[in-house]
Design an enzyme around this catalytic site. Structure first.
Site, short mmCIF file in Angstrom:
data_model
loop_
_atom_site.label_atom_id
_atom_site.label_comp_id
_atom_site.label_asym_id
_atom_site.label_seq_id
_atom_site.Cartn_x
_atom_site.Cartn_y
_atom_site.Cartn_z
N HIS A 1 0.84 -1.18 0.00
CA HIS A 1 0.00 0.00 0.00
C HIS A 1 0.89 1.25 0.00
O HIS A 1 2.08 1.18 0.30
CB HIS A 1 -0.91 0.01 1.23
N ALA A 2 0.29 2.38 -0.37
CA ALA A 2 1.01 3.64 -0.28
C ALA A 2 1.47 3.86 1.16
O ALA A 2 0.72 3.61 2.11
CB ALA A 2 0.12 4.79 -0.74
N SER B 1 0.00 6.36 -11.32
CA SER B 1 0.23 7.25 -12.44
C SER B 1 0.66 6.47 -13.67
O SER B 1 1.11 5.32 -13.58
CB SER B 1 1.31 8.27 -12.09
N GLU C 1 -4.35 0.26 -13.72
CA GLU C 1 -5.39 1.29 -13.68
C GLU C 1 -4.66 2.58 -13.35
O GLU C 1 -4.19 2.78 -12.23
CB GLU C 1 -6.44 0.94 -12.62
N LEU C 2 -4.55 3.46 -14.37
CA LEU C 2 -3.69 4.62 -14.25
C LEU C 2 -4.50 5.91 -14.24
O LEU C 2 -5.71 5.89 -14.09
CB LEU C 2 -2.67 4.59 -15.40
N CYS D 1 -9.01 9.21 -9.75
CA CYS D 1 -8.54 8.97 -11.12
C CYS D 1 -9.65 9.17 -12.14
O CYS D 1 -9.42 9.68 -13.23
CB CYS D 1 -7.97 7.56 -11.23
N GLU E 1 -3.03 15.40 -16.02
CA GLU E 1 -4.01 15.13 -14.96
C GLU E 1 -3.77 16.09 -13.81
O GLU E 1 -2.66 16.16 -13.26
CB GLU E 1 -3.90 13.69 -14.45
#
Length: 465
Positions: A164-165, A216, A237-238, A271, A368
């Site tokens: 995880h982050a 990203s 999935e970006l 996103c 983005e």
């Protein structure tokens, strides 16, 4: 501190509303990582033989456990990344819904199929699990990003590892605890507290059979290269800069309301958020004026309270990067209609911001903007609007506002170059619809049964006589 912080070989989480430290978590040694991968594989060897119905019941229990821990989990997410606590509760509810949908539909989706072949032969198609799946997940939806890939792969019979982050380490560990207390076999889902270098060794590990990342486009390119070199399948999935088209016959009041929500939901850090607003010339001025007034009314404040519309951004570097994108866009000719200034207060806040005169070459058009900044773009007509919407290296989602739904469906099906399109509303994810993008927004699909088959061996068994 780019993503959480590291002090003395620990991961440190920080409250973005105050900038103050929350907790420190010890990182794993290389030997602990190796043991975790092996233990997950050993758990998989048993789990793969558990019936689909029994797997579904365990996943249903996870959904119930998420509901039971809704308050604790949503408040922890708010402390770690700044989302409104009420939106954290919505996130947990969605995750429980994903578990329930998967439990109800997984056994049928993954059931062995039979086919009649030529010359009297019979065919069987089995969806066999392949092993340990490694997920690298971001901070913006600390629970949903995990549930989205983990539940599908557990239903398929795989084992699951999570990096995880760092900034939401506590949320990841709480999810692991919830899974375990719901009765998931030990070691079948494991959180890895590791560095990027250690992550590379996990990708390359012989017992890891697939890699999925949400992040990203730049991160996706790196992970896809590393996994591809090791001949591992990936699902990516970006990011995206989703365009929401407003046509001349749109319900203007509804369009404004939905577009504001689409831009500021989850503090604008989504996103599949609405980011570029492409409005036909006939109603551009009216939409712009109403949209700006609505964005001016968006209030930032205590994410633990009930009054705020947006909380702080998740990290200081993210807030500063967003502001730099705004400044570069203005230098390129964009005009700030509201917001656009960093407030003088503790924490990592940024106001709801609207940019007008957005054109190619500006970050507000090309890139983005992962925060509460909206880009307004004028189009001549519907054809020009769809051209502008598709004039992007991204392709995750998008939207169309019009009272002519037949026309909207045609535009969505035949012309919109994205993985998802929302008509007359803003949407996030639904358990029963596929989620994913094209172009630099990645590849592969999750939800709707599709995610359960991304990391399986579609095995052909031919009975010749």
């Amino acid at each position: 501190m780019a993503d959480g912080a590291r002090l003395d070989n620990t991961l440190t989480t920080i409250n973005p509303a105050t900038g103050k430290e929350l907790e420190r978590y010890p990182m794993m040694s290389d030997s602990e990582v190796e043991q975790a991968v092996k233990a997950c594989h050993e758990a998989f060897l048993d789990w793969r033989h558990v019936s689909l119905q029994d797997r579904a019941e365990r996943i249903r229990a996870i959904g119930k456990a998420l509901k039971d821990n809704r308050k604790e989990l949503s408040e922890l997410m708010t402390r770690e990344m700044g989302k409104l606590v009420k939106q954290g509760e919505q996130e947990v509810d969605l995750c429980a819904g994903i578990c329930d949908w998967t439990a109800a539909n997984g056994p049928e989706e993954l059931a062995t199929e039979t086919r009649d072949l030529e010359n009297g032969a019979k065919g069987r198609i089995a969806y066999a699990p392949i092993g340990v799946i490694y997920g690298i997940q971001p901070w913006n939806f600390p629970t949903y990003q995990v549930i989205r890939y983990a539940i599908a792969n557990l239903m398929a019979g795989n084992g699951v590892l999570l990096k995880h982050a760092e900034s939401v380490t506590g949320s990841g560990l709480l999810i692991e605890k919830i899974f375990r207390e719901a009765g998931l076999p030990e070691n079948l889902f494991t959180v890895l507290r590791i560095s990027h270098d250690q992550s590379d060794t996990v990708i390359d590990h012989t017992l890891v059979r697939g890699v999925t990342l949400t992040g990203s486009a730049a991160a996706g390119a790196v992970i896809a290269e590393k996994a591809g070199k090791a001949l591992k399948k990936t699902v990516l999935e970006l990011g995206s800069n989703d365009a929401y088209i407003v046509l001349e016959d749109a319900d203007l009041q509804k369009a404004v309301k939905q577009c504001v929500m689409g831009r500021v939901y989850n503090n604008g850090e989504t996103c599949v958020a609405a980011k570029r607003f492409v409005v036909v010339d006939a109603i551009y001025d009216r939409f712009r004026d109403a949209f700006v007034e609505a964005m001016k009314d968006v209030k930032h404040g205590d994410p633990m309270g009930s009054e705020a519309d947006i909380g702080p951004m998740a990290r200081e570097d993210l807030r500063n990067d967003l502001h730099e994108q705004v400044e570069k866009s203005v230098a390129g000719g964009a005009k700030i209609l509201c917001g656009g200034e960093i407030p003088e207060q503790d924490g990592w806040w940024y106001p709801a911001t609207v940019l007008d005169n957005v054109t190619p070459g500006q970050p507000a058009y090309d890139d983005e903007l992962f925060g509460p900044v909206a880009s307004l773009i004028r189009a001549r007509d519907a054809d020009d609007a769809i051209r502008i919407a598709n004039d992007s290296r991204f392709g995750l989602g998008g939207g169309i506002f019009t009272t002519d739904t037949d026309k909207a469906i045609k535009l969505a099906e035949k012309h919109f170059d994205t993985g998802m399109v929302f008509i007359n509303g803003f949407g996030l994810a639904q358990p029963d619809m596929p989620f994913g993008g094209v172009k630099n927004s990645g590849y592969g699909r999750e939800h709707g049964g599709f995610g359960m088959k991304e990391f399986v061996n579609v095995k052909a068994i031919n009975l010749m006589g």
